[in-house]
Design an enzyme around this catalytic site. Structure first.
Site, short mmCIF file in Angstrom:
data_model
loop_
_atom_site.label_atom_id
_atom_site.label_comp_id
_atom_site.label_asym_id
_atom_site.label_seq_id
_atom_site.Cartn_x
_atom_site.Cartn_y
_atom_site.Cartn_z
N GLU A 295 40.91 34.73 1.94
CA GLU A 295 39.90 35.66 1.42
C GLU A 295 38.52 35.02 1.37
OE1 GLU A 295 42.87 37.95 -1.70
OE2 GLU A 295 41.70 36.23 -2.41
N PRO A 296 37.94 34.71 2.52
CA PRO A 296 36.59 34.14 2.48
C PRO A 296 35.54 35.19 2.15
CG PRO A 296 37.26 34.54 4.76
CD PRO A 296 38.45 34.88 3.89
N ARG A 298 31.80 34.13 0.48
CA ARG A 298 30.56 33.38 0.68
C ARG A 298 30.41 32.87 2.12
NH1 ARG A 298 28.20 30.57 -3.31
NH2 ARG A 298 30.13 30.70 -4.51
N CYS A 366 9.55 37.70 -15.48
CA CYS A 366 9.02 37.15 -16.72
C CYS A 366 10.05 36.31 -17.44
CB CYS A 366 8.51 38.28 -17.60
SG CYS A 366 7.12 39.11 -16.82
N GLU A 367 10.38 35.19 -16.83
CA GLU A 367 11.33 34.22 -17.36
C GLU A 367 10.90 32.87 -16.81
OE1 GLU A 367 14.43 34.82 -18.99
OE2 GLU A 367 14.16 37.00 -18.96
N TYR A 395 26.14 36.44 -2.55
CA TYR A 395 25.91 36.43 -4.00
C TYR A 395 24.43 36.44 -4.37
CZ TYR A 395 30.87 35.35 -3.96
OH TYR A 395 32.21 35.39 -3.74
C1 LIG Z 1 35.45 35.74 -5.25
C2 LIG Z 1 36.82 35.75 -4.70
C3 LIG Z 1 37.04 35.33 -3.39
C4 LIG Z 1 35.95 34.84 -2.48
O1 LIG Z 1 35.32 33.69 -2.89
P1 LIG Z 1 34.27 33.02 -1.93
O2 LIG Z 1 33.86 31.79 -2.61
O3 LIG Z 1 33.13 33.96 -1.81
O4 LIG Z 1 34.94 32.75 -0.64
C5 LIG Z 1 38.32 35.40 -2.90
N1 LIG Z 1 39.34 35.84 -3.66
C6 LIG Z 1 39.16 36.24 -4.93
C7 LIG Z 1 40.31 36.73 -5.71
C8 LIG Z 1 37.90 36.20 -5.49
O5 LIG Z 1 37.73 36.60 -6.76
#
Ligand SMILES: *Cc1c(COP(=O)(O)O)cnc(C)c1O
Length: 438
Positions: A295-296, A298, A366-367, A395
């Site tokens: 699950e990539p 980022r 404004c921070e 992100y």
């Molecule tokens: C956020 C998340 C990801 C992806 O993370 P990355 O750092 O963006 O690759 C994969 N699986 C789950 C369950 C997440 O919450």
């Protein structure tokens, strides 16, 4: 500035004869004048190449791999279609992400639904669209989902998210697989075992396998192998009690290069450690090879995206600091304020000029904490110059807000010299759309 093959900018980044940065064949000075700033520019080639690299590097080593894009890194309909064309499925963490992904034409079966506190309505929605898997995070959700599925007379395929108690050595706010985490069923306390047995016994849940996600960004490889080992050992222990591990997911978390002096392992290196640990440990433990699900998030969109800003006010505090203020900031990229994230920056309309001074790039919010890049060496900037921040695809627009009631930026997709608007800049009218006056 040179662009090497592993760089923080997109693969199509060049410096043209005018000394301007170009992305996907588009001069960013033209992009800024056509679309305004702040502007997020996504390079289609980088995005497609990265998708292909994930699919290729994993399947060449472990053919039975499914790659899901973790939508929370940034999703919109144009990107969803492109990523789906490259053969990826989707991981979503809210009804909103599920709605956008399915409205983009992605079949529900290609979607996995995550989250540590899915609302009953979100679970109903997931059942309505027939998501491929719901990844159960806790015992409350387990009981609730079983009930909701029973009310419809269906059986839902599920994974259980376990917390293996492994620290991936990243920022505390983005560490998710240690014992003291809100995410997942802890292996160490026995909670995970009880939940797996309950889920197997639940009449309307079909347990397909196990999932974990350690955190992000993970620059080390070892945490993956330690955690895979821990979770497979756990699965083996539960096999006699009825757990069939048909799917196994070590989540995402793969790092990208934000800074030139801290580049991540190649995607192939992550693939190597994950698939070799999986093959070896399943063989040792006598577990049949499961489908591997990665699950990539980022790492799919991060490098493809570049943020463009225009320089405005400049405040020089002699022998203290020089602040160069940009027309965006924490409203379009909160990562530096939230995680102390670091970025490179370039003077996008003066790429051939050597650095002349060290400045701090501040935002317009404004921070005092609204600083995008601290102490960066750049040519002497003046009003109207363009600043590019690379590795901004993940992100940043995803976490964008209307703080200070600034409209959120436009997003364009560039390829072969063409720029396509994929999200228009918000207007002041958009800012009151949801407000009710009487
Ligand atoms: C956020 C998340 C990801 C992806 O993370 P990355 O750092 O963006 O690759 C994969 N699986 C789950 C369950 C997440 O919450």
């Amino acid at each position: 500035m040179s662009f090497e093959s592993i760089d923080v900018f997109p693969v199509t980044a060049r410096v043209n004869g005018a000394g301007h940065l170009s992305l996907g064949g588009c001069d960013v000075v033209d992009l800024a004048s056509q679309f305004g700033t702040p502007l997020y520019v996504f390079d289609e080639n980088t995005l497609r190449l990265t998708c292909r690299e994930f699919v290729g590097e994993f399947t060449v080593r472990y053919p039975d791999t499914k790659t899901l894009y973790a939508s929370k890194a940034y999703i919109n309909p144009a990107l969803a279609r492109l990523i789906h064309e490259e053969g990826l499925g989707f991981d979503v963490v809210s009804g909103g992400e599920l709605a956008v992904v399915t409205a983009s034409g992605i079949p529900g079966g290609d979607v996995y639904f995550h989250g540590n506190n899915k609302a009953p309505q979100e679970l109903e929605m997931a059942l309505d669209v027939g998501v491929g898997r719901i990844v159960i995070d806790n015992t409350y959700e387990l009981g609730l989902l079983d009930q909701l599925a029973r009310a419809r007379g269906v059986s839902q395929d599920v994974l259980l998210r376990v917390s293996p108690g492994v620290d991936p050595h990243t920022h505390a706010h983005t560490t998710t697989g240690i014992l003291d985490s809100k995410f997942g069923l802890a292996v160490d306390t026995g909670e995970a075992e009880r939940a797996v047995l309950d889920a197997i016994a639940a009449p309307n849940l079909n347990v397909v396998g196990l999932h974990f996600h350690l955190g992000s960004p993970i620059f080390e490889l070892e945490p993956y192998s330690i955690a895979i080992d821990a979770v497979l050992t756990f699965a083996r222990r539960l096999a006699p009690k009825g757990l069939e591990l048909r799917e196994f997911s070590p989540g995402g978390g793969f790092a990208i290069g934000y800074m030139r002096d801290r580049l991540p392992p190649a995607i192939g290196a992550y693939a190597d450690v994950i698939t070799s640990t999986l093959k070896q440990r399943t063989a040792d433990l006598g577990i049949e090879d499961p489908t591997l699900v990665i699950e990539p998030g980022r790492s799919v969109v991060g490098r493809a995206g570049v943020a463009l800003y225009t320089v405005g006010a400049i405040k020089d505090i002699p022998s203290v600091r020089k602040y160069v203020s940009l027309d965006g900031g924490m409203g379009d990229n909160i990562r530096p304020a939230l995680y102390d994230s670091q970025y490179e920056a370039a003077a996008a309309n003066r790429m051939l000029e050597p650095a002349a001074e060290t400045v701090t790039l501040a935002g317009k919010y404004c921070e005092s904490g609204d600083v995008l890049v601290r102490d960066v060496d750049l040519p002497r900037l003046s009003q109207g110059d363009l600043v590019a921040i690379p590795a901004a695809g993940a992100y940043a627009p995803a976490m964008a807000s209307n703080y200070n009631l600034n409209p959120r930026p436009a997003v364009v997709l560039v390829k072969d010299g063409e720029a396509r608007l994929i999200r228009r800049r918000e207007t002041y009218q958009d800012l009151v759309l949801a407000d009710v006056l009487e």
